[in-house]
Design a protein around this motif. Sequence first.
Motif, PDB file in Angstrom:
ATOM      1  N   PHE A   1       0.682  -1.352  -0.141  1.00 40.05           N
ATOM      2  CA  PHE A   1       0.059   0.191   0.065  1.00 40.05           C
ATOM      3  C   PHE A   1       0.346   0.988   0.180  1.00 40.05           C
ATOM      4  O   PHE A   1       1.865   0.843   0.751  1.00 40.05           O
ATOM      5  N   THR A   2       0.784   1.842  -1.168  1.00 37.13           N
ATOM      6  CA  THR A   2       0.950   3.895  -0.893  1.00 37.13           C
ATOM      7  C   THR A   2      -0.176   3.951  -0.826  1.00 37.13           C
ATOM      8  O   THR A   2      -0.928   4.412  -1.143  1.00 37.13           O
ATOM      9  N   ASP A   3       0.388   5.798  -0.358  1.00 34.97           N
ATOM     10  CA  ASP A   3      -0.319   7.203  -0.765  1.00 34.97           C
ATOM     11  C   ASP A   3      -0.605   6.605  -1.963  1.00 34.97           C
ATOM     12  O   ASP A   3      -2.064   7.771  -2.705  1.00 34.97           O
ATOM     13  N   ASN A   4       0.045   7.007  -2.897  1.00 33.85           N
ATOM     14  CA  ASN A   4      -0.717   7.195  -4.627  1.00 33.85           C
ATOM     15  C   ASN A   4      -0.829   5.714  -5.204  1.00 33.85           C
ATOM     16  O   ASN A   4      -0.813   5.824  -6.923  1.00 33.85           O
ATOM     17  N   ASP A   5      -1.684   4.503  -5.109  1.00 32.64           N
ATOM     18  CA  ASP A   5      -1.818   3.639  -5.424  1.00 32.64           C
ATOM     19  C   ASP A   5      -2.889   4.034  -6.340  1.00 32.64           C
ATOM     20  O   ASP A   5      -3.718   4.336  -6.013  1.00 32.64           O
ATOM     21  N   PRO A   6      -2.774   2.775  -7.832  1.00 30.45           N
ATOM     22  CA  PRO A   6      -3.616   3.296  -8.143  1.00 30.45           C
ATOM     23  C   PRO A   6      -4.451   2.624  -8.539  1.00 30.45           C
ATOM     24  O   PRO A   6      -4.463   1.180  -7.051  1.00 30.45           O
ATOM     25  N   PRO A   7      -6.508   3.189  -8.591  1.00 30.13           N
ATOM     26  CA  PRO A   7      -7.634   1.786  -8.487  1.00 30.13           C
ATOM     27  C   PRO A   7      -7.692   0.356  -8.754  1.00 30.13           C
ATOM     28  O   PRO A   7      -6.301   0.203 -10.079  1.00 30.13           O
ATOM     29  N   HIS A   8      -8.006  -0.085  -8.309  1.00 29.96           N
ATOM     30  CA  HIS A   8      -8.198  -1.827  -8.093  1.00 29.96           C
ATOM     31  C   HIS A   8      -7.046  -2.479  -8.352  1.00 29.96           C
ATOM     32  O   HIS A   8      -6.641  -3.134  -9.946  1.00 29.96           O
ATOM     33  N   MET A   9      -5.879  -2.799  -7.965  1.00 27.20           N
ATOM     34  CA  MET A   9      -4.362  -3.007  -7.634  1.00 27.20           C
ATOM     35  C   MET A   9      -5.014  -4.833  -8.337  1.00 27.20           C
ATOM     36  O   MET A   9      -3.879  -5.231  -8.307  1.00 27.20           O
ATOM     37  N   CYS A  10      -5.442  -4.932  -7.832  1.00 30.44           N
ATOM     38  CA  CYS A  10      -5.757  -6.653  -6.400  1.00 30.44           C
ATOM     39  C   CYS A  10      -6.653  -7.220  -8.360  1.00 30.44           C
ATOM     40  O   CYS A  10      -7.357  -8.534  -8.042  1.00 30.44           O
ATOM     41  N   GLU A  11      -6.680  -6.700  -9.652  1.00 32.68           N
ATOM     42  CA  GLU A  11      -7.553  -7.377 -10.404  1.00 32.68           C
ATOM     43  C   GLU A  11      -7.373  -8.646 -10.785  1.00 32.68           C
ATOM     44  O   GLU A  11      -7.868  -9.718 -10.930  1.00 32.68           O
ATOM     45  N   SER A  12      -5.997  -8.773 -11.145  1.00 32.55           N
ATOM     46  CA  SER A  12      -5.402 -10.138 -11.692  1.00 32.55           C
ATOM     47  C   SER A  12      -5.681 -11.209 -10.010  1.00 32.55           C
ATOM     48  O   SER A  12      -5.895 -12.388 -10.978  1.00 32.55           O
ATOM     49  N   LEU A  13      -5.118 -10.669  -9.482  1.00 35.24           N
ATOM     50  CA  LEU A  13      -5.568 -11.407  -8.146  1.00 35.24           C
ATOM     51  C   LEU A  13      -6.531 -11.835  -7.879  1.00 35.24           C
ATOM     52  O   LEU A  13      -6.644 -13.001  -7.548  1.00 35.24           O
ATOM     53  N   THR A  14      -7.712 -11.015  -7.908  1.00 32.42           N
ATOM     54  CA  THR A  14      -9.054 -11.477  -7.784  1.00 32.42           C
ATOM     55  C   THR A  14      -9.864 -12.576  -9.108  1.00 32.42           C
ATOM     56  O   THR A  14     -10.226 -13.084  -8.795  1.00 32.42           O
ATOM     57  N   CYS A  15      -9.045 -12.461 -10.276  1.00 28.54           N
ATOM     58  CA  CYS A  15      -9.389 -13.579 -11.003  1.00 28.54           C
ATOM     59  C   CYS A  15      -8.934 -14.348 -10.430  1.00 28.54           C
ATOM     60  O   CYS A  15      -9.819 -15.148 -11.005  1.00 28.54           O
ATOM     61  N   GLU A  16      -7.896 -14.536  -9.943  1.00 30.86           N
ATOM     62  CA  GLU A  16      -7.082 -16.160  -9.637  1.00 30.86           C
ATOM     63  C   GLU A  16      -7.713 -16.657  -8.313  1.00 30.86           C
ATOM     64  O   GLU A  16      -8.492 -18.182  -8.318  1.00 30.86           O
ATOM     65  N   ALA A  17      -7.854 -15.494  -7.528  1.00 29.97           N
ATOM     66  CA  ALA A  17      -8.429 -15.941  -6.598  1.00 29.97           C
ATOM     67  C   ALA A  17     -10.596 -16.932  -6.896  1.00 29.97           C
ATOM     68  O   ALA A  17     -11.292 -17.628  -6.284  1.00 29.97           O
ATOM     69  N   VAL A  18     -11.048 -16.109  -8.291  1.00 29.28           N
ATOM     70  CA  VAL A  18     -12.337 -16.146  -8.259  1.00 29.28           C
ATOM     71  C   VAL A  18     -12.516 -17.862  -8.963  1.00 29.28           C
ATOM     72  O   VAL A  18     -12.902 -19.093  -8.537  1.00 29.28           O
ATOM     73  N   SER A  19     -11.156 -18.289  -9.719  1.00 28.80           N
ATOM     74  CA  SER A  19     -11.000 -19.432 -10.362  1.00 28.80           C
ATOM     75  C   SER A  19     -10.196 -20.281  -9.374  1.00 28.80           C
ATOM     76  O   SER A  19     -10.715 -21.807  -9.043  1.00 28.80           O
ATOM     77  N   PHE A  20      -9.857 -19.886  -7.922  1.00 27.38           N
ATOM     78  CA  PHE A  20      -9.214 -20.490  -7.064  1.00 27.38           C
ATOM     79  C   PHE A  20     -10.692 -21.291  -6.844  1.00 27.38           C
ATOM     80  O   PHE A  20     -10.864 -22.179  -6.080  1.00 27.38           O
ATOM     81  N   ALA A  21     -11.364 -20.174  -6.390  1.00 28.33           N
ATOM     82  CA  ALA A  21     -12.812 -20.292  -5.384  1.00 28.33           C
ATOM     83  C   ALA A  21     -13.585 -21.333  -6.326  1.00 28.33           C
ATOM     84  O   ALA A  21     -13.822 -22.793  -5.552  1.00 28.33           O
ATOM     85  N   TYR A  22     -13.477 -21.285  -7.404  1.00 37.35           N
ATOM     86  CA  TYR A  22     -14.817 -22.534  -7.770  1.00 37.35           C
ATOM     87  C   TYR A  22     -13.956 -23.585  -8.452  1.00 37.35           C
ATOM     88  O   TYR A  22     -14.813 -24.518  -8.002  1.00 37.35           O
ATOM     89  N   ASP A  23     -12.835 -24.069  -8.055  1.00 38.78           N
ATOM     90  CA  ASP A  23     -12.102 -25.257  -7.982  1.00 38.78           C
ATOM     91  C   ASP A  23     -12.584 -26.008  -7.160  1.00 38.78           C
ATOM     92  O   ASP A  23     -12.389 -26.696  -7.174  1.00 38.78           O
ATOM     93  N   PHE A  24     -12.025 -24.694  -6.309  1.00 38.04           N
ATOM     94  CA  PHE A  24     -12.034 -25.886  -4.849  1.00 38.04           C
ATOM     95  C   PHE A  24     -13.852 -26.629  -4.131  1.00 38.04           C
ATOM     96  O   PHE A  24     -13.813 -27.788  -4.144  1.00 38.04           O
TER      97      PHE A  24
END
Length: 140
Positions: free
Chosen positions: A107-130
């Motif tokens: 985290f920084t004060d100048n973070d762009p929005p939605h930095m976790c977009e790629s991680l979110t895609c991976e997590a959705v796929s992971f949860a679905y497979d799980f």
Amino acid sequence: MNIKEKVHELYWNKDINCARTILICLGKLFHIEYNAQTLHSAIGLHGAGGFRAQCGLVEGGLMFIGIYYSQLGKNEKTIVSVCYNFAEAFTQRFGSLSCSQLRPNGFTDNDPPHMCESLTCEAVSFAYDFIKKQEASEIL
């Protein structure tokens, strides 16, 4: 449903947080409808309201497991066990349950929005497979 497109739409067009995004995506994948109150309950579940604690992708995944397995008629003991197994598997796959450790570049004060977009895609796929693996193991 294309996970990458749906996550992008929810983040960039609707500014939905990670917990609600994973809930919505898993709902679409498993054909689960939510009432507004359920989605409202996840408004502050992005690292505990930005506190950088438990990741919203974990929180949303756990909420979905509770909803989905309840609809399947599973008892609370089973749901708790599946949630435990999910948290354990998530940690093994991603290295942590903590937002502060999972977020790309921290985290920084100048973070762009939605930095976790790629991680979110991976997590959705992971949860679905799980969840699909859990269902398959219960059938056997």
